[in-house]
Design an enzyme around this catalytic site. Structure first.
Site, PDB file in Angstrom:
ATOM      1  N   TRP A 360      46.026  53.323  41.259  1.00 54.39           N
ATOM      2  CA  TRP A 360      45.624  53.020  42.829  1.00 54.39           C
ATOM      3  C   TRP A 360      46.056  51.734  43.356  1.00 54.39           C
ATOM      4  O   TRP A 360      46.242  51.488  44.372  1.00 54.39           O
ATOM      5  CB  TRP A 360      44.144  53.158  42.885  1.00 54.39           C
ATOM      6  CG  TRP A 360      43.345  52.032  42.056  1.00 54.39           C
ATOM      7  CD1 TRP A 360      43.483  51.918  40.622  1.00 54.39           C
ATOM      8  CD2 TRP A 360      42.527  51.265  42.802  1.00 54.39           C
ATOM      9  NE1 TRP A 360      42.613  50.606  40.514  1.00 54.39           N
ATOM     10  CE2 TRP A 360      42.105  50.349  41.672  1.00 54.39           C
ATOM     11  CE3 TRP A 360      41.838  50.891  44.120  1.00 54.39           C
ATOM     12  CZ2 TRP A 360      40.916  49.274  41.818  1.00 54.39           C
ATOM     13  CZ3 TRP A 360      40.923  50.012  44.134  1.00 54.39           C
ATOM     14  CH2 TRP A 360      40.493  49.076  43.076  1.00 54.39           C
ATOM     15  N   ASP A 361      46.731  50.901  42.383  1.00 52.19           N
ATOM     16  CA  ASP A 361      47.280  49.898  42.725  1.00 52.19           C
ATOM     17  C   ASP A 361      48.077  49.816  43.803  1.00 52.19           C
ATOM     18  O   ASP A 361      48.158  48.878  44.795  1.00 52.19           O
ATOM     19  CB  ASP A 361      47.702  49.145  41.502  1.00 52.19           C
ATOM     20  CG  ASP A 361      47.314  49.073  40.351  1.00 52.19           C
ATOM     21  OD1 ASP A 361      46.357  49.757  39.948  1.00 52.19           O
ATOM     22  OD2 ASP A 361      47.711  48.210  39.306  1.00 52.19           O
ATOM     23  N   GLU A 487      35.945  48.615  36.003  1.00 48.56           N
ATOM     24  CA  GLU A 487      36.048  49.297  34.955  1.00 48.56           C
ATOM     25  C   GLU A 487      35.333  48.929  33.699  1.00 48.56           C
ATOM     26  O   GLU A 487      35.261  49.271  32.493  1.00 48.56           O
ATOM     27  CB  GLU A 487      37.500  49.241  34.509  1.00 48.56           C
ATOM     28  CG  GLU A 487      38.407  49.941  35.390  1.00 48.56           C
ATOM     29  CD  GLU A 487      40.140  49.891  34.994  1.00 48.56           C
ATOM     30  OE1 GLU A 487      40.293  49.053  34.043  1.00 48.56           O
ATOM     31  OE2 GLU A 487      40.852  50.520  35.741  1.00 48.56           O
ATOM     32  N   LYS A 591      34.217  43.755  35.591  1.00 48.57           N
ATOM     33  CA  LYS A 591      35.570  43.529  35.203  1.00 48.57           C
ATOM     34  C   LYS A 591      36.320  42.832  36.459  1.00 48.57           C
ATOM     35  O   LYS A 591      37.051  41.831  36.151  1.00 48.57           O
ATOM     36  CB  LYS A 591      36.400  44.513  34.717  1.00 48.57           C
ATOM     37  CG  LYS A 591      37.688  44.361  33.946  1.00 48.57           C
ATOM     38  CD  LYS A 591      38.295  45.778  33.321  1.00 48.57           C
ATOM     39  CE  LYS A 591      39.527  45.394  32.734  1.00 48.57           C
ATOM     40  NZ  LYS A 591      39.987  46.682  32.370  1.00 48.57           N
ATOM     41  N   GLN A 592      35.846  43.408  37.453  1.00 56.85           N
ATOM     42  CA  GLN A 592      36.773  43.240  38.853  1.00 56.85           C
ATOM     43  C   GLN A 592      35.765  43.697  39.994  1.00 56.85           C
ATOM     44  O   GLN A 592      34.765  44.101  39.867  1.00 56.85           O
ATOM     45  CB  GLN A 592      37.985  44.114  38.808  1.00 56.85           C
ATOM     46  CG  GLN A 592      37.697  45.327  38.799  1.00 56.85           C
ATOM     47  CD  GLN A 592      38.470  46.499  37.976  1.00 56.85           C
ATOM     48  OE1 GLN A 592      38.477  46.935  36.996  1.00 56.85           O
ATOM     49  NE2 GLN A 592      39.923  46.658  38.665  1.00 56.85           N
TER      50      GLN A 592
END
Lengths: 795, 795
Positions: A360-361, A487, A591-592
């Protein structure tokens, strides 16, 4: 890297002075050249020493089995992995019978220069052989942005002492590769991936066609040479097995030169025959010969001039960011310019990391940059997604869902993820694709694209969301048991990011379907169906924790145990290499960005107060073990007024590879993070939010940046924005008048530049990050900081 | 099976009349003999034809790699699988040079008889060779319940026509096995698992010692023979490679017989030397020779007489259940009698299914039966668990937790689960072990066990729960992100079953630690620690849905989408073979009892009304794709007054293997379901709930059972309970006086039988099950119903 004394901070180049064997593999990624179709790592011309040899063709992969200790229904049993194809960039040199090798003899000087305006990598080496003979080698290479199949190298040897010179210019297949290191973020190298089908040489030309064993693709590579040497210079060619070679033999007096222009063409196909692939690479060579070296060089620069005219960013006050953001923009265009309906992999074509998969980046981090700087490439990437719709529809059916379920990671469109909680369950990728479609449409108004590509993509994904969610007994539309962007969480109910993005997807699907109702009918979309999409969108559940006054990333998140950051030593990052997913998933640790990303992309769904409180709350639990985080934290930090914090995050995002912050730049560049530098500057400090044909800006600079100038393309026009700490100037550089916004004020922009003051901002206390995970101010940082991986085994 | 015309319904035997090749593998499981240490499948004496040859030693396994497409921290990289050891039961027969094989010649009659009082498998075959010679073969085999290492076979050939006879009695290692079928519930067969270390023969004796390759275990097998034949009968022995053989040659006149008593001994060790293992099996043979065939047979019966005196159940009105419940009880004691600190695998030692692993089934389904019928075996199994405490403590540490984390599936104590959402995350197994300890303590009051075994087990598991859960800001103790018993849900917050069982575990840990405070101190348990356990137990979260008036199995469960049962065709069961876990986990569909199991085991935490409403609610979403479900549904159905429904569930639980309801009886028996037959009768229709030294009964029979009589052991006494539709009679058969309960009334029982009336019950509407998943009344059912597997790949 940049912190390495061999690298200088140049606004338009990456320059290495001296040879740096300790960062050799990293430099190969940084110096990689690509046009989105072909990618070659910055390996030395002579092939050795190398960190990791690499030549990649977008879409060329081999299958590999995905094993499971205990398999479940729907787990894909094989995945794809990018392979190292025929290496055409090798030029070996023998100097009086001594091989030119920087590890032997005396290296008087060694310089490499990635020129981001010329689109070339130049090298100059002054070397004395073990026998005491001095030579000067100059090479320039490019992967043509205008001739899609072509790599060109100009290679020149100048004798300082009289010497006998033998140059061997090669095509080499099935190079031996270093073993995998077991890090789930690297690749699974496939050795002997190519089976020889044809190998031939004639005069200064040679050609090879190989076939991949399991994926059954034909890969063709051909080379031709223009040789310019003193009298008596002879050449011959041969092709034996996996090596084809053109050998040039000459004697040089002191001051004499021999020069080679090597043209290499690549072609591949999953359907065409060997003779067709043969002819294709021969034809491409003919085209390149026609252009000639000078023609290739000048068209390369012309292409990039055009790109920079709509993409460049000037940052005053921070030369490191200035260099890094151009480095990022250069690699973004390299990864996508000539993709032509192929994906943009997470590492572009700069290395084999993540097996060469796209995630998806691409849609969420890379395409926004291209949409406003080089929209054609964004369009191409979305056309690739659209071309995989039938596979995504099959996948949805396999999963018992309607519409289209796009893969979490893939090369050819088939799901290659072997861990479903962070693969299949991360359905947000479908809304991310829809969002990229919506953004592209808004930025271009492209009517053909809307009817032919946007419609089926939006309908397929809207159908997916409608079948994935359900109304509870109170009439709320829930999406349960999915994984959001973060994640370190998985399989949760009502992830805010997922639900808001699904809402947008459902509404856009309904809107575009009603605008193209005839085309929609052919997709069997009824007004009942679109009504059910609108209704689902209107009633989507957004969890909010009243006690804490913040949104819960997913239901229950704010009830979970806090992660014990104080007890987590710094060497235990990235956490996923030191703690089980079980533990990460059940605790408050991100994580993000996840909820913060929702606030960046779906800002209209949050009040300013909510943004401020949510940002502070999630800052305290976000560890940035993913390279997808810092740039978006920069954007939201800037929006809620933490400008210097935003600047620190910008530094982390854009220097990720130039400083090898995650210790895996050797496997390839982190394109999403590099794209994030643009995002941090333009949507962060520039405050860009575009929708409904209007670009809104809310510019504000941090103390470390004195002025920021950037250019954008929107609706066929090109504009320039100049920002200082007190004012912003908007210029229409090309195209028709535009309406824009400045801190909430609507402005009609025509030929005259418009200047507006920037409203002052109160100071806020800087939010806290987990202990030890604060972003370091980049201008004071020396060595790589011990930051962990971009993602887990999930990619 | 029973529905097969070859099988009759006999209260004390399983009898097959005629040879049934179509259910050969199933009959091998049904006719398996075991003592908990050795298990031999009911393969024919002559070895062929076979469904699956099988000889197992409890604890003998080989390692196998557990691969992952994308591995995570803490995933075990190798697991264990049970192996087929040296086969000692083969006796081949040559009749006038024709091999005796039921597939050739003429089979005049073939009968097999599993005698559940004698503990033997008898076979009688009347066969005419292709050359027209008739013989009569009678064999009886037993796996001794009193001589732990001994298998004995009495084999007799009677000549009807005069014939030359050669008998070959063998030990065979590394038999070739049928390939795996890919069903995750079967085993992964290991071929050539054994490496020969020693092979020897002398007179009528032979011996072999092998070593397993990776797990490094030594396995010894020896045999000796008593031969009784006419004059001129000769014998010889040999041992070559993986085969050792004693050959008997004789001529029989019509009416003459030759008889062989074959004694086989097994021994294995992971630490002792080859000579020690050699001596061990030779010594065991000497002991068996001393007892002799008659001695072995009579001690076998004496052992079983003792067992049945405290375990038997008589069911009037339902002869199929009568036979099946004794069949279950027989296999339960076979699986556990001489386990002696080895686990009780899910399939006992009757087949290689689930790789021979033990799961929570042992503690939650099998041990309750043993606790009240043969408590020594329950004690042994718990001593095995206790012996693995150091491994469980290491596992907890690996997972970042305190105390002990027992494995989801294992042979030797190490986690062998390769899918963590249904393995590691199913932490309830730790509370299940604690619950089995608590039940055993209550039923026996065993003080040595309490101090030496219960204390460390309860402390280790209580510590685990304390570190696994956490208090939220309102002071509630939450256990997030775990998997409860239902394997169609995973990684959810506050699973009611898990939380209530953890509550019990924490309280029992605190209680036993304070009773043994000195011993507890040596485990570094402080009163602060036990106080924190009590506090956590008191504040544990139990999700309840006020709108629906039912408990949510886990948080959010009742908000999830209902599974679309109407759209699910019957061939799509078991669902996990046809739908992704992703979809199963996020919807309201239960593979098996979860909340209902909480109501069975922790009944005191629910009101009668809650039980009624919850039962109805979960009946509608439970598909029984697991063999662990029907018996517990029977118990709760009986408690809330659905007696005929309970009877149907009882039938399904107890006939699972005799009717091969799950189509995998060939891989071994479903011990937990067989144990569940006892549970359905005694805790269901008998209403047994025991705690604090008192057995409470609330008997009530369904219309199809006219009387139910059972015996139990409790606190050193033995009692009998006779139930009819109107009254119950309680008798103290042995031991000291007991206080019991009858429908809430406390009664002091001494020598005189006590009779009490059964209070009448209002009729309730039968709850609905998912479409097509209603339990069929077993007495009307003919063929196997298409029920699916016991569990998924998770075991």
């Amino acid at each position: 890297m940049i912190s390495h004394p061999a690298f200088s901070t140049d606004p338009w180049a990456i320059r290495e002075v001296g040879f740096t064997p300790d960062v050799l593999a990293q430099s190969e990624s940084v110096f990689a050249l690509s046009n989105g179709h072909i990618g070659i790592r910055g390996n030395l011309d002579e092939g050795e020493p190398h960190g990791l040899p690499g030549t990649y063709l977008n879409g060329v992969y081999e299958n590999r089995p995905l094993p499971y200790a205990e398999a479940g229904y729907g787990d894909p049993d094989s995945g794809q992995t990018v392979i190292n194809v025929t290496n055409g960039k090798i030029i070996r040199l023998l100097v009086d019978d001594e091989p030119f090798d920087v590890r032997y003899g005396t290296l008087l000087s060694h310089t490499r220069d990635l020129d981001m305006r010329a689109g070339t990598l130049r090298r100059e080496v002054r070397w004395v052989s073990p026998a005491g003979k001095e030579i000067l080698v100059r090479s320039t290479r490019l992967v043509s942005l205008t001739h899609r199949s072509i790599v060109a190298i100009r290679y020149e040897v100048e004798a300082i002492d009289p010497v006998a010179v033998v140059i061997q210019s090669e095509l080499v297949a099935n190079e031996s590769l270093p073993k995998g290191n077991g890090d789930p973020r690297s690749s699974s190298p496939v050795e002997w991936a190519l089976t020889l089908e044809e190998s031939t040489s004639r005069h200064s030309m040679a050609l090879m066609v190989h076939r991949t064993l399991s994926s059954g693709l034909l890969v063709g590579a051909a080379m031709d040479h223009e040789i310019d040497g003193p009298d008596g210079c002879r050449s011959e060619s041969e092709a034996v097995g996996d090596v084809a070679r053109v050998t040039v033999v000459t004697h040089l007096e002191a001051g004499q030169k021999v020069r080679l222009v090597k043209l290499i063409s690549y072609g591949w196909s999953g359907v065409r025959s060997r003779p067709a692939v043969h002819d294709q690479v021969v034809a491409a060579l003919a085209g390149a010969r026609q252009a000639g070296w000078d023609g290739l060089v000048s068209s390369q620069r012309a292409f990039l001039d055009g790109y920079w005219s709509g993409a460049d960013i000037e940052v005053e006050g921070d030369p490191q960011v200035q260099q890094a953001v151009r480095f990022g923009l250069f690699h973004i265009i390299q990864a996508s310019a000539r993709g032509e309906q192929r994906p943009v992999p997470a590492k572009g074509l700069t290395g084999p990391g993540y097996d060469g998969h796209t995630f998806w980046d691409s849609e969420t981090y890379v395409l926004p940059v291209l949409t406003y700087t080089y929209p054609l490439a964004a369009r191409d990437a979305l056309l690739w997604r659209a071309s995989t719709l039938p596979i995504a529809e099959q996948r949805a059916q396999k999963l018992g869902l309607r519409g289209a379920a796009f893969p979490w990671r893939t090369i050819d469109g088939k799901e290659s993820s072997g861990y479903w909680p962070a693969g299949t369950a991360a359905f947000h990728i479908n809304a991310d694709i829809a969002d990229a479609v919506i953004r592209y449409l808004d930025a271009t108004g492209d009517p053909t694209f809307e009817a032919e590509t946007a419609l089926p993509l939006l309908v397929g994904t809207a159908r997916l969301w409608r079948s994935l969610g359900q109304h509870d007994i109170d009439g709320n539309f829930r999406i349960d048991g999915v994984t959001g962007p973060d994640e370190y969480s998985a399989i949760a109910d009502n992830n805010v990011y997922t639900n808001l993005m699904a809402q947008r997807n459902l509404r856009a699907g309904a809107e575009v379907a009603s605008q193209h109702h005839r085309a929609a009918e052919s997709l069997r979309v009824s007004s009942e169906e679109t009504a059910s999409w609108r209704d689902a969108a209107d009633t989507v559940v957004i969890p909010y924790d009243d006690r804490l006054g913040v949104h819960a990333q997913s239901e229950g998140f704010t009830d979970h145990a806090p992660w014990d950051f104080e007890a987590t030593p710094s060497e235990h990052y990235p956490l996923m290499l030191h703690y089980p997913y079980f533990d990460l998933y059940r605790k408050q640790v991100c994580k993000q960005v996840d909820l913060v990303l929702a606030m960046v992309i779906c800002g209209e769904s949050f009040t300013a107060d909510e943004k401020t409180r949510n940002f502070d709350y999630y800052e305290a639990v976000t560890v940035r073990d993913s390279s997808l985080s810092a740039s978006m934290q920069a954007v939201m930090a800037a929006e809620v007024g933490h400008l210097d914090l935003a600047h620190d995050y910008l530094g982390e995002a854009c220097l990720i590879d130039l400083r090898d912050l995650e210790h895996n730049t050797s496997d390839g560049l982190h394109l999403a993070s590099l794209a994030g530098a643009w995002t941090a500057l333009v949507t962060g400090f520039g405050g860009l939010r575009a929708a409904n044909g209007i670009m809104h800006f809310s510019p504000r600079l941090p103390s470390g940046i004195t002025s920021l100038r950037f250019k954008l393309r929107y609706r066929g026009s090109r504009i320039g924005v100049d920002i200082t700490s007190t004012k912003a100037v908007y210029r229409l550089l090309e195209g028709s008048a535009l309406r824009i916004g400045h801190h909430g004020e609507l402005i009609d922009m025509a030929e005259t530049p418009v200047e507006r003051a920037i409203p002052p901002l109160g100071r806020r206390p800087r939010p806290r990050q987990p202990a030890g995970r604060e972003p370091a101010p980049h201008h004071t940082r020396i060595g790589p900081k011990p930051v962990g991986g971009r993602r887990g085994p999930t990619g």
